[in-house]
Design a protein around this motif. Sequence first.
Motif, mmCIF file in Angstrom:
data_model
loop_
_atom_site.group_PDB
_atom_site.id
_atom_site.type_symbol
_atom_site.label_atom_id
_atom_site.label_comp_id
_atom_site.label_asym_id
_atom_site.label_seq_id
_atom_site.Cartn_x
_atom_site.Cartn_y
_atom_site.Cartn_z
ATOM 1 N N PRO A 49 0.831 -1.207 0.000
ATOM 2 C CA PRO A 49 0.000 0.000 0.000
ATOM 3 C C PRO A 49 0.858 1.245 0.000
ATOM 4 O O PRO A 49 1.973 1.261 0.522
ATOM 5 N N SER A 50 0.341 2.299 -0.608
ATOM 6 C CA SER A 50 1.086 3.550 -0.648
ATOM 7 C C SER A 50 1.227 4.108 0.752
ATOM 8 O O SER A 50 0.329 4.009 1.576
ATOM 9 N N ALA A 51 2.363 4.708 1.030
ATOM 10 C CA ALA A 51 2.593 5.301 2.343
ATOM 11 C C ALA A 51 1.690 6.514 2.515
ATOM 12 O O ALA A 51 1.477 7.281 1.593
ATOM 13 N N LEU A 52 1.109 6.662 3.727
ATOM 14 C CA LEU A 52 0.262 7.811 4.007
ATOM 15 C C LEU A 52 1.110 9.062 4.060
ATOM 16 O O LEU A 52 2.260 9.030 4.498
ATOM 17 N N PRO A 53 0.555 10.196 3.624
ATOM 18 C CA PRO A 53 1.338 11.440 3.683
ATOM 19 C C PRO A 53 1.640 11.814 5.125
ATOM 20 O O PRO A 53 0.822 11.623 6.024
ATOM 21 N N SER A 54 2.818 12.295 5.361
ATOM 22 C CA SER A 54 3.223 12.670 6.713
ATOM 23 C C SER A 54 2.875 14.132 6.962
ATOM 24 O O SER A 54 2.930 14.959 6.061
ATOM 25 N N PHE A 55 2.492 14.431 8.208
ATOM 26 C CA PHE A 55 2.145 15.788 8.591
ATOM 27 C C PHE A 55 3.066 16.228 9.719
ATOM 28 O O PHE A 55 3.279 15.494 10.685
ATOM 29 N N GLU A 56 3.605 17.411 9.581
ATOM 30 C CA GLU A 56 4.476 17.950 10.618
ATOM 31 C C GLU A 56 3.711 18.983 11.427
ATOM 32 O O GLU A 56 2.968 19.804 10.882
ATOM 33 N N ALA A 57 3.897 18.932 12.744
ATOM 34 C CA ALA A 57 3.234 19.898 13.608
ATOM 35 C C ALA A 57 3.773 21.299 13.325
ATOM 36 O O ALA A 57 4.929 21.471 12.956
ATOM 37 N N LYS A 58 2.898 22.282 13.474
ATOM 38 C CA LYS A 58 3.331 23.652 13.261
ATOM 39 C C LYS A 58 4.389 24.034 14.285
ATOM 40 O O LYS A 58 4.308 23.661 15.443
ATOM 41 N N ALA A 59 5.359 24.774 13.842
ATOM 42 C CA ALA A 59 6.413 25.221 14.744
ATOM 43 C C ALA A 59 5.822 26.182 15.769
ATOM 44 O O ALA A 59 4.940 26.974 15.456
ATOM 45 N N PRO A 60 6.271 26.095 17.019
ATOM 46 C CA PRO A 60 5.752 27.016 18.020
ATOM 47 C C PRO A 60 6.152 28.451 17.717
ATOM 48 O O PRO A 60 7.141 28.709 17.033
ATOM 49 N N VAL A 61 5.348 29.374 18.233
ATOM 50 C CA VAL A 61 5.632 30.784 18.022
ATOM 51 C C VAL A 61 6.900 31.151 18.785
ATOM 52 O O VAL A 61 7.016 30.876 19.979
ATOM 53 N N PRO A 62 7.890 31.757 18.143
ATOM 54 C CA PRO A 62 9.105 32.150 18.859
ATOM 55 C C PRO A 62 8.799 33.283 19.828
ATOM 56 O O PRO A 62 7.857 34.054 19.629
ATOM 57 N N PRO A 63 9.567 33.399 20.905
ATOM 58 C CA PRO A 63 9.315 34.478 21.862
ATOM 59 C C PRO A 63 9.557 35.844 21.233
ATOM 60 O O PRO A 63 10.350 35.990 20.300
ATOM 61 N N GLY A 64 8.871 36.841 21.760
ATOM 62 C CA GLY A 64 9.034 38.197 21.256
ATOM 63 C C GLY A 64 10.289 38.851 21.811
ATOM 64 O O GLY A 64 11.112 38.232 22.471
ATOM 65 N N LYS A 65 10.406 40.128 21.543
ATOM 66 C CA LYS A 65 11.573 40.884 22.015
ATOM 67 C C LYS A 65 11.340 41.362 23.441
ATOM 68 O O LYS A 65 10.208 41.682 23.817
ATOM 69 N N PRO A 66 12.387 41.445 24.248
ATOM 70 C CA PRO A 66 12.238 42.004 25.597
ATOM 71 C C PRO A 66 11.770 43.456 25.514
ATOM 72 O O PRO A 66 12.142 44.194 24.604
#
Length: 240
Positions: A49-66
């Motif tokens: 059977p064909s391999a199911l498409p892989s899904f990557e989790a969204k990258a977390p939001v990077p922290p803002g500036k101080p």
Amino acid sequence: MSWRQVREEMTTVRRVLGVVLAAAASVALLTGCGLRDLRDDKGAEPAAPSALPSFEAKAPVPPGKPLDAQSKVQRVPSPDPSDPNAVAQAWLATAYGYDTAYDNGPQDANLRALAYLTEEQAKAERDYRPGAGSGSDWATWAEHKAWTTLKITADEDDQGPGGTSGASFRTFYVDGTAHGRDGWTGPGPRLTAVVKLTMAGPAGWKVAGVTVTPAAIPPSAVATGTSSPAPSPSSSTPAR
């Protein structure tokens, strides 16, 4: 046998022969064009059977500036740790005090409010990794590089759960306004918050959980929106 019967039988034979020849030609055409003759698969192993498409989790939001001296975030005076009302209001003012020129999302303000949380809630807040996207309201504020100002009002007719010697519940209304650096003004965070506080020994009262109910959107503000961004752990834990 009459001549008519002979002619009908010959016609039938020609029709059958035509069908056989047409079928043979179709098989030859299919195999000649490179399409697989399904007869060749007889006895072959079934295809994997064909391999199911892989899904990557969204990258977390990077922290803002101080924050620095140019930030528009309202400065929150240090509350009296023996006053649960003051501690709850200080947490709300900090956790919903945004400056989108510095903050990438609501979590940046939540992390600035850690000092008002219990150790358990503070740990949950540090471990929380929000996914990309903070809602349409945040996108609008960020477009104008807006900051928020807040009016926090205690519910004088609070009918929330009763407190004990070591726990206290307070209800507040938050009415926020967003101010753009380009002169734009719009609605900010608007919500009702039921805040649970616990006595943390010498450190005084600390926020142990908050139940947030976004304010209803008035018809005149539908175009700009008034719902608050997605809550973080400290602002989504049911007060009990």
